[in-house]
Design an enzyme around this catalytic site. Sequence first.
Site, PDB file in Angstrom:
ATOM      1  N   THR A   1      55.778  75.455  15.253  1.00  0.00           N
ATOM      2  CA  THR A   1      56.258  75.735  16.548  1.00  0.00           C
ATOM      3  C   THR A   1      57.756  75.843  16.658  1.00  0.00           C
ATOM      4  OG1 THR A   1      54.425  74.417  17.322  1.00  0.00           O
ATOM      5  CG2 THR A   1      56.589  74.542  18.809  1.00  0.00           C
TER       6      THR A   1
ATOM      7  N   ASN B   1      44.588  81.500  14.941  1.00  0.00           N
ATOM      8  CA  ASN B   1      43.949  80.222  14.321  1.00  0.00           C
ATOM      9  C   ASN B   1      42.569  80.122  15.074  1.00  0.00           C
ATOM     10  OD1 ASN B   1      46.011  80.594  16.565  1.00  0.00           O
ATOM     11  ND2 ASN B   1      45.334  78.756  17.234  1.00  0.00           N
TER      12      ASN B   1
ATOM     13  N   GLN C   1      48.406  80.288   9.752  1.00  0.00           N
ATOM     14  CA  GLN C   1      47.285  80.274   9.310  1.00  0.00           C
ATOM     15  C   GLN C   1      46.945  81.251   8.204  1.00  0.00           C
ATOM     16  OE1 GLN C   1      44.909  77.949  10.473  1.00  0.00           O
ATOM     17  NE2 GLN C   1      46.028  77.446  12.035  1.00  0.00           N
TER      18      GLN C   1
ATOM     19  N   SER D   1      54.075  76.584   8.048  1.00  0.00           N
ATOM     20  CA  SER D   1      53.918  75.248   8.575  1.00  0.00           C
ATOM     21  C   SER D   1      53.253  74.491   7.360  1.00  0.00           C
ATOM     22  CB  SER D   1      53.085  75.138   9.898  1.00  0.00           C
ATOM     23  OG  SER D   1      52.566  73.812  10.242  1.00  0.00           O
TER      24      SER D   1
ATOM     25  N   HIS E   1      51.868  71.382   7.602  1.00  0.00           N
ATOM     26  CA  HIS E   1      50.328  70.454   7.791  1.00  0.00           C
ATOM     27  C   HIS E   1      49.133  71.344   7.746  1.00  0.00           C
ATOM     28  CE1 HIS E   1      49.460  70.939  12.315  1.00  0.00           C
ATOM     29  NE2 HIS E   1      50.511  71.184  12.094  1.00  0.00           N
TER      30      HIS E   1
ATOM     31  N   THR F   1      70.237  66.721   9.390  1.00  0.00           N
ATOM     32  CA  THR F   1      69.903  66.538   7.960  1.00  0.00           C
ATOM     33  C   THR F   1      68.554  66.902   7.412  1.00  0.00           C
ATOM     34  OG1 THR F   1      71.398  64.487   8.248  1.00  0.00           O
ATOM     35  CG2 THR F   1      69.788  64.463   6.458  1.00  0.00           C
TER      36      THR F   1
ATOM     37  N   CYS G   1      45.779  72.644  20.691  1.00  0.00           N
ATOM     38  CA  CYS G   1      46.651  72.245  21.523  1.00  0.00           C
ATOM     39  C   CYS G   1      46.327  72.815  23.266  1.00  0.00           C
ATOM     40  CB  CYS G   1      48.150  72.954  21.429  1.00  0.00           C
ATOM     41  SG  CYS G   1      47.717  74.761  21.099  1.00  0.00           S
TER      42      CYS G   1
END
Length: 382
Positions: free
Chosen positions: A71, A148, A180, A200, A202, A238, A329
């Site tokens: 995102t 997706n 994806q 991404s 995950h 960081t 989502c």
Amino acid sequence: MRAHLDHNATTALRSEARDALLEALDRLAGNPSSVHTSGRAARALLDDARERIAGALGVQEDDLLFTSGGTEANNLALAGALGASGGHAALVTTAVEHSSVLEPARRLASSGHPVRVVAVDGAGRPDIAEVVGAAAGTALVSVMAANNEIGSTCDLRALVAALDERYGVDRPRVHTDAVQTLGKLPLDLAAWGVDLASLSGHKIGAPVGVGVLVRRRRTPLQPLFLGGGQEAALRPGTENVAGIHAFAVAVELAVHEQPVFAARARKHVEKLWRGVQDSLPDARLLGPPLEDPRRLPNTLSILVAGIDGRTLVARLDLAGLEASAGSACASGSLEPAHVLLALGLTPSEARAGLRLSTGRATSDTEIAHAVEILSATLGKAS
Ligand code: PLP
């Protein structure tokens, strides 16, 4: 036994990434910006992860801007590229993009940037000639590599080549949401010629909360956040060193295992589709046909006419099968999925969508079990 077939929403942390994460969390005591010994140890781990990810993706190390996930990478690509282009730079995108592209596009449009949203065909694919035509005078074209929800894809290499041919040195920069694609289909950003790409963690077995925006050829960007000089001052803050270290392990494995994963996923999806057809001959496959080698191999999106997708998901869950109605989502809302509407479905048809997506850990037994649950549940529901 439960069957989890919602891997496009997220897929479990893989053991290699978990080991890397825990090892880094145990070992690290310093901030990678600190010059003392602990800081330098953290910097070394970060540099090593950067080198490994760049190597696996075939890009330069300083092309990588680590983010909190897909995102943020999408937001940084859109707002960053348009912000850096000055004035009222224009954007072209498509109707089936993830909300993390469409929502920033909406915000940019409301602040005066012309935004053109190109329609897709009945299988969810944008017409390259139409995207190229719409791109006249724009600063950025953002087209997802793989969808997706329905598994449709875009031939980015053909898109960039067509933009080059039409606009030469003045062609707009090209961003792709490849969240994806990684691990499921071949991903070659250099061969495609894209300038920006979002990935991404995950979705590939790394922890949630880490991702990357690949920025090739020094594509100018304006940062979303202001702060220190991390990530070329384009993504200050960081760095999530342990998460990035685990991400590097997962990226290498995802790239290495992609052909084997795709072949297995294709077989699993074919079995699921045959199972659905046996109990519901009227069920409709959404997205590209299963034999299309470019489609996402692990994604089966279907329309079960007359059934509310969310009710079906709840029934399947009770029976032991985890699936999704539209994207994760959007699944909390009553709105029909925008991707299904973009295919030309009516709102009530779009509410009848069901998505099954397999993952690395999906076994033949799990697929057989899922088929049994689908047969029992769909048989009753119809
Ligand atoms: N883009 C696509 C195509 C996705 O499927 C997702 C996740 O659902 C995202 C972007 C957002 O990624 P993240 O969850 O890492 O923010």
